[in-house]
Design an enzyme around this catalytic site. Sequence first.
Site, PDB file in Angstrom:
ATOM      1  N   HIS A   1      -5.295  -2.940  -2.906  1.00  0.00           N
ATOM      2  CA  HIS A   1      -4.910  -1.989  -3.962  1.00  0.00           C
ATOM      3  C   HIS A   1      -4.776  -2.633  -5.345  1.00  0.00           C
ATOM      4  O   HIS A   1      -4.458  -1.944  -6.311  1.00  0.00           O
ATOM      5  CB  HIS A   1      -3.597  -1.294  -3.594  1.00  0.00           C
ATOM      6  CG  HIS A   1      -3.690  -0.520  -2.322  1.00  0.00           C
ATOM      7  ND1 HIS A   1      -4.104   0.786  -2.269  1.00  0.00           N
ATOM      8  CD2 HIS A   1      -3.465  -0.893  -1.040  1.00  0.00           C
ATOM      9  CE1 HIS A   1      -4.103   1.196  -1.005  1.00  0.00           C
ATOM     10  NE2 HIS A   1      -3.732   0.196  -0.244  1.00  0.00           N
TER      11      HIS A   1
ATOM     12  N   SER B   1       0.799  -1.226   0.000  1.00  0.00           N
ATOM     13  CA  SER B   1       0.000   0.000   0.000  1.00  0.00           C
ATOM     14  C   SER B   1       0.832   1.277   0.000  1.00  0.00           C
ATOM     15  O   SER B   1       0.366   2.303  -0.486  1.00  0.00           O
ATOM     16  CB  SER B   1      -0.961   0.000   1.192  1.00  0.00           C
ATOM     17  OG  SER B   1      -0.262  -0.165   2.404  1.00  0.00           O
TER      18      SER B   1
ATOM     19  N   LYS C   1     -11.559   1.386  -2.064  1.00  0.00           N
ATOM     20  CA  LYS C   1     -10.537   1.891  -2.974  1.00  0.00           C
ATOM     21  C   LYS C   1     -11.074   1.871  -4.415  1.00  0.00           C
ATOM     22  O   LYS C   1     -11.912   2.681  -4.737  1.00  0.00           O
ATOM     23  CB  LYS C   1      -9.245   1.121  -2.756  1.00  0.00           C
ATOM     24  CG  LYS C   1      -8.625   1.609  -1.438  1.00  0.00           C
ATOM     25  CD  LYS C   1      -7.746   0.677  -0.704  1.00  0.00           C
ATOM     26  CE  LYS C   1      -7.402   1.300   0.652  1.00  0.00           C
ATOM     27  NZ  LYS C   1      -6.910   0.349   1.624  1.00  0.00           N
TER      28      LYS C   1
HETATM   29  C1  LIG Z   1      -6.816   0.282   3.044  1.00  0.00           C
HETATM   30  C2  LIG Z   1      -6.325  -1.056   3.409  1.00  0.00           C
HETATM   31  C3  LIG Z   1      -6.993  -1.840   4.352  1.00  0.00           C
HETATM   32  C4  LIG Z   1      -8.150  -1.305   5.153  1.00  0.00           C
HETATM   33  O1  LIG Z   1      -9.305  -1.275   4.420  1.00  0.00           O
HETATM   34  P1  LIG Z   1     -10.489  -0.341   4.910  1.00  0.00           P
HETATM   35  O2  LIG Z   1     -11.681  -0.829   4.183  1.00  0.00           O
HETATM   36  O3  LIG Z   1     -10.090   1.045   4.560  1.00  0.00           O
HETATM   37  O4  LIG Z   1     -10.604  -0.543   6.398  1.00  0.00           O
HETATM   38  C5  LIG Z   1      -6.559  -3.118   4.566  1.00  0.00           C
HETATM   39  N1  LIG Z   1      -5.480  -3.605   3.911  1.00  0.00           N
HETATM   40  C6  LIG Z   1      -4.787  -2.867   3.030  1.00  0.00           C
HETATM   41  C7  LIG Z   1      -3.602  -3.467   2.339  1.00  0.00           C
HETATM   42  C8  LIG Z   1      -5.184  -1.566   2.764  1.00  0.00           C
HETATM   43  O5  LIG Z   1      -4.487  -0.820   1.926  1.00  0.00           O
END
Ligand SMILES: *Cc1c(COP(=O)(O)O)cnc(C)c1O
Length: 388
Positions: free
Chosen positions: A204, A176, A236
């Site tokens: 991602h 990330s 995302k």
């Molecule tokens: C953003 C993210 C999360 C968390 O997800 P949310 O739905 O925002 O709580 C978990 N794992 C990774 C790798 C992320 O980038």
Amino acid sequence: MSFDLAARLAARRADNLYRQRPLLQSPQGPVVQVDGQEYLAFSSNDYLGLANHPQVVEAMQQGAARWGVGGGASHLVIGHSEPHHQLEQALAEFTGRERVLLLSSGYIANLAVITALVGKGDSVLHDRLNHASLLDAGLLSGARFSRYLHNDLNSLQQRLHKAQGNRLLVTDGVFSMDGDLAHLPELAAQAKAHNAWLMVDDAHGFGVLGNTGGGLVEHYGLSTEDVPVLVGTLGKSFGTSGAFVAGSEELIETLIQFARPYIYTTSSPPAVACATLASLHLLQTEHWRREHLQQLIAQFRQGAQALGLNLMDSPTPIQPIIIGDSGKAMAISAQLRAQGILVGAIRPPTVPAGSARLRITLTAAHSSEQVQRLLDALALCQLEAADE
Ligand SMILES: *Cc1c(COP(=O)(O)O)cnc(C)c1O
């Protein structure tokens, strides 16, 4: 007074690690209004530009009109509504897995899966750069916790040899904060060789990678046998909210029975599931979004290389520029902001000490001209930074 909060806050400030929340006064998009001013933004994870897409917004409005606003109860009580169920089935088909479980966020999904699968006497193996939610879940599970060097198979192998009990090998799909890819085929082979399960959190990768946006597992063509536990998030590329776990019938049923972060929380609003069904359709069918994004990534990397910037090995919309010092990263972020461009400075503990960075993210909603504006602005920052 035992809670010396003032001292903690002062130390945070002195270390250049103090966090502030930019106040967003517009929907997500390439151009946003923040703290009363308009900026060209490169910091959102809305990679496909779906968070404010008219069809997705419309689906949410219709969903709210039909299903109301609140989830009302946990899934096991009376909160599991038809849109949730339809979305689970659609995501199972999308990921090619037997079954999918919907959760209210990615953070919760990771807590749910890891604490349900391993406990005392077991082992959880983490890439050192895994997302905080995965690390927290590992700690909460009570399993033995081991972190291997980033994407380093030798380091992993040594730790797998020493691991006890049930072994869960956990990795981000796309990392990330770096934007690089986990070496999934090799990780899957190692996991099999050591009788471990591989869990991939591809928050991602979904939407961005793979021919139909199926993420890193689609990119590499990996099956449920290779990756028994697959996590995706909906906040995302999907542009909405929530997360899902995809895997075998048995895995999903185990989570429904035993995963406390799933059981003891209210379901998310059904209208959000309606919106996600609409965004899933766009994500799968509008391949041009991925193609446009890839063009922007190539354009940015070429331009940044020409400026002599230090790029990372990232084929994804996450294009960090490592600065090192937190104060300097903040200063460069402020210089960009003065030029009307919003890029977040990411500092420890989100990233390892000494690796503060500008985390630039591109989206399919950006234009080529906007990426050029970013490059022009970076060129000016670089000069100022070099003069310091
Ligand atoms: C953003 C993210 C999360 C968390 O997800 P949310 O739905 O925002 O709580 C978990 N794992 C990774 C790798 C992320 O980038």
